[in-house]
Design a protein around this motif. Structure first.
Motif, PDB file in Angstrom:
ATOM      1  N   ALA A 122       0.837  -1.206   0.000  1.00 32.50           N
ATOM      2  CA  ALA A 122       0.000   0.000   0.000  1.00 32.50           C
ATOM      3  C   ALA A 122       0.865   1.247   0.000  1.00 32.50           C
ATOM      4  CB  ALA A 122      -0.926  -0.002   1.214  1.00 32.50           C
ATOM      5  N   CYS A 123       1.960   1.186   0.729  1.00 31.97           N
ATOM      6  CA  CYS A 123       2.886   2.316   0.799  1.00 31.97           C
ATOM      7  C   CYS A 123       3.582   2.542  -0.538  1.00 31.97           C
ATOM      8  CB  CYS A 123       3.913   2.044   1.902  1.00 31.97           C
ATOM      9  SG  CYS A 123       5.153   3.335   2.113  1.00 31.97           S
ATOM     10  N   VAL A 124       4.124   1.483  -1.114  1.00 32.93           N
ATOM     11  CA  VAL A 124       4.906   1.615  -2.353  1.00 32.93           C
ATOM     12  C   VAL A 124       4.021   1.922  -3.558  1.00 32.93           C
ATOM     13  CG1 VAL A 124       6.362   0.368  -3.987  1.00 32.93           C
ATOM     14  CG2 VAL A 124       6.779   0.149  -1.532  1.00 32.93           C
ATOM     15  N   LEU A 125       2.895   1.223  -3.679  1.00 38.76           N
ATOM     16  CA  LEU A 125       2.071   1.334  -4.883  1.00 38.76           C
ATOM     17  C   LEU A 125       1.126   2.533  -4.861  1.00 38.76           C
ATOM     18  CD1 LEU A 125       1.117  -2.419  -5.459  1.00 38.76           C
ATOM     19  CD2 LEU A 125       2.969  -1.105  -6.510  1.00 38.76           C
ATOM     20  N   TYR A 126       0.618   2.905  -3.692  1.00 35.03           N
ATOM     21  CA  TYR A 126      -0.401   3.951  -3.637  1.00 35.03           C
ATOM     22  C   TYR A 126       0.065   5.207  -2.916  1.00 35.03           C
ATOM     23  CZ  TYR A 126      -3.433   0.184  -5.172  1.00 35.03           C
ATOM     24  OH  TYR A 126      -3.996  -0.842  -5.884  1.00 35.03           O
ATOM     25  N   TRP A 127       0.845   5.049  -1.861  1.00 35.44           N
ATOM     26  CA  TRP A 127       1.416   6.147  -1.096  1.00 35.44           C
ATOM     27  C   TRP A 127       0.314   7.026  -0.521  1.00 35.44           C
ATOM     28  CZ3 TRP A 127       4.664   6.877   2.217  1.00 35.44           C
ATOM     29  CH2 TRP A 127       5.548   7.941   2.362  1.00 35.44           C
ATOM     30  N   ARG A 128       0.659   8.207  -0.089  1.00 32.96           N
ATOM     31  CA  ARG A 128      -0.257   8.995   0.731  1.00 32.96           C
ATOM     32  C   ARG A 128      -1.218   9.886  -0.054  1.00 32.96           C
ATOM     33  NH1 ARG A 128       5.014  12.205   2.945  1.00 32.96           N
ATOM     34  NH2 ARG A 128       5.353  13.518   1.121  1.00 32.96           N
ATOM     35  N   THR A 129      -1.133   9.853  -1.379  1.00 31.01           N
ATOM     36  CA  THR A 129      -2.069  10.645  -2.181  1.00 31.01           C
ATOM     37  C   THR A 129      -3.260   9.828  -2.648  1.00 31.01           C
ATOM     38  OG1 THR A 129      -0.806  10.160  -4.195  1.00 31.01           O
ATOM     39  CG2 THR A 129      -0.232  12.173  -2.998  1.00 31.01           C
ATOM     40  N   SER A 130      -3.307   8.557  -2.294  1.00 27.74           N
ATOM     41  CA  SER A 130      -4.373   7.684  -2.772  1.00 27.74           C
ATOM     42  C   SER A 130      -5.297   7.245  -1.648  1.00 27.74           C
ATOM     43  CB  SER A 130      -3.779   6.447  -3.449  1.00 27.74           C
ATOM     44  OG  SER A 130      -4.789   5.510  -3.761  1.00 27.74           O
ATOM     45  N   SER A 181     -10.661   5.615   8.350  1.00 28.17           N
ATOM     46  CA  SER A 181     -10.341   6.065   6.988  1.00 28.17           C
ATOM     47  C   SER A 181     -10.642   7.547   6.813  1.00 28.17           C
ATOM     48  CB  SER A 181     -11.139   5.247   5.964  1.00 28.17           C
ATOM     49  OG  SER A 181     -10.805   3.887   5.989  1.00 28.17           O
ATOM     50  N   VAL A 182     -11.800   7.967   7.290  1.00 25.35           N
ATOM     51  CA  VAL A 182     -12.166   9.381   7.193  1.00 25.35           C
ATOM     52  C   VAL A 182     -11.192  10.241   8.002  1.00 25.35           C
ATOM     53  CG1 VAL A 182     -13.941  11.094   7.764  1.00 25.35           C
ATOM     54  CG2 VAL A 182     -14.603   8.897   6.770  1.00 25.35           C
ATOM     55  N   GLY A 183     -10.803   9.752   9.169  1.00 25.00           N
ATOM     56  CA  GLY A 183      -9.841  10.486   9.987  1.00 25.00           C
ATOM     57  C   GLY A 183      -8.520  10.675   9.282  1.00 25.00           C
ATOM     58  N   PHE A 184      -8.036   9.648   8.607  1.00 22.55           N
ATOM     59  CA  PHE A 184      -6.779   9.773   7.874  1.00 22.55           C
ATOM     60  C   PHE A 184      -6.940  10.627   6.625  1.00 22.55           C
ATOM     61  CE2 PHE A 184      -4.929   6.499  10.541  1.00 22.55           C
ATOM     62  CZ  PHE A 184      -3.598   6.895  10.573  1.00 22.55           C
ATOM     63  N   MET A 185      -8.115  10.654   6.048  1.00 27.36           N
ATOM     64  CA  MET A 185      -8.351  11.567   4.929  1.00 27.36           C
ATOM     65  C   MET A 185      -8.118  13.003   5.375  1.00 27.36           C
ATOM     66  SD  MET A 185     -11.889  12.415   2.851  1.00 27.36           S
ATOM     67  CE  MET A 185     -12.559  13.280   4.294  1.00 27.36           C
TER      68      MET A 185
END
Length: 241
Positions: A122-130, A181-185
């Protein structure tokens, strides 16, 4: 000053800090296991906290692909650790006790290994913008973790199609996965990595409901819910985001 001028050094420093933070949490849960905390609860506290704390560290890294790769060092090292301990090459009873259901070191080659692989990918493929990365990690960590904790305490009413799962546990999973999930958004939007919107919120709801449904099915028990929840979150997330 050097950290500000050299982004590579800055990312390497962030990786060291991130590894240190995660290691500190692992030591904490190993200590609670030694002190007699219920093994099932202790294992779920590890499950809930490690991935979420790791994601909290993502803003320490740069926005490019290098930042994602260096951030992935932490869970990547844990993959190697699970392989070594789970195969019996590395003896670590404290880790086995804090992460396994029945105290068998070979268990680390299943759920704990899938867990580390999920967070790394999840970190490598999507990172923090996904939103997909957020949904995958939050439903795996908070959702699946709270499903077990709540299910064991309030799970008297079982699901009609799976007597090993409870209504309370499934509701807790969908609720915890969604709100985390909403919190991390909002967390990532504060740093400018993602733009909060009702569309993303509704997407999180769909992913959390789908993940809770799949986790409640007998196949998740037969395979491993760390695997089935991850595949569901990423697959559904890729469709709705």
């Amino acid at each position: 000053m050097m950290l500000a001028k050299n982004p590579v050094v800055s990312d390497l420093f962030a990786a060291v800090v991130c590894c240190g933070v995660i290691y500190a949490f692992l030591l904490l849960w190993q200590e609670t296991a030694k002190r007699g905390l219920d093994q099932k609860l202790n294992r779920k506290l590890v499950h809930i906290s490690i991935g979420l704390v790791f994601m909290l560290c993502w803003p320490l890294f740069s926005s490019g692909y290098r930042g994602a790769i260096l951030a992935a060092i932490t869970p990547g090292l844990n993959i190697i650790r699970m392989l070594l301990i789970g195969s019996g090459i590395w003896k670590d009873e404290a880790t086995v006790k804090s992460m396994s259901r029945y105290g068998d070191y070979r268990e680390l080659l299943k759920g704990p290994l899938y867990y580390a692989m999920t967070i790394t990918l999840a970190c490598v493929l999507y990172w923090r913008t996904s939103p997909v990365a957020i949904a995958a990690i939050c439903n795996l960590c908070a959702g699946d973790g709270f499903a077990d904790v709540v299910g064991r305490r309030f799970g008297g009413q079982k699901l009609p199609y799976n007597r090993n799962k409870s209504i309370a546990g499934s509701v807790a999973m969908a609720t915890a996965g969604f709100f985390t999930s909403v919190g991390f958004m909002y967390y990532f939007s504060y740093f400018g990595y993602i733009q909060e919107s009702w569309e993303i919120v509704s997407g999180f709801l769909v992913v959390s409901l789908a993940s809770a449904l799949v986790e409640s099915l007998p196949i998740s028990t037969e395979l491993d819910d760390n695997l089935t929840v991850t595949l569901t979150s990423i697959s559904v997330g890729s469709l709705v985001f």
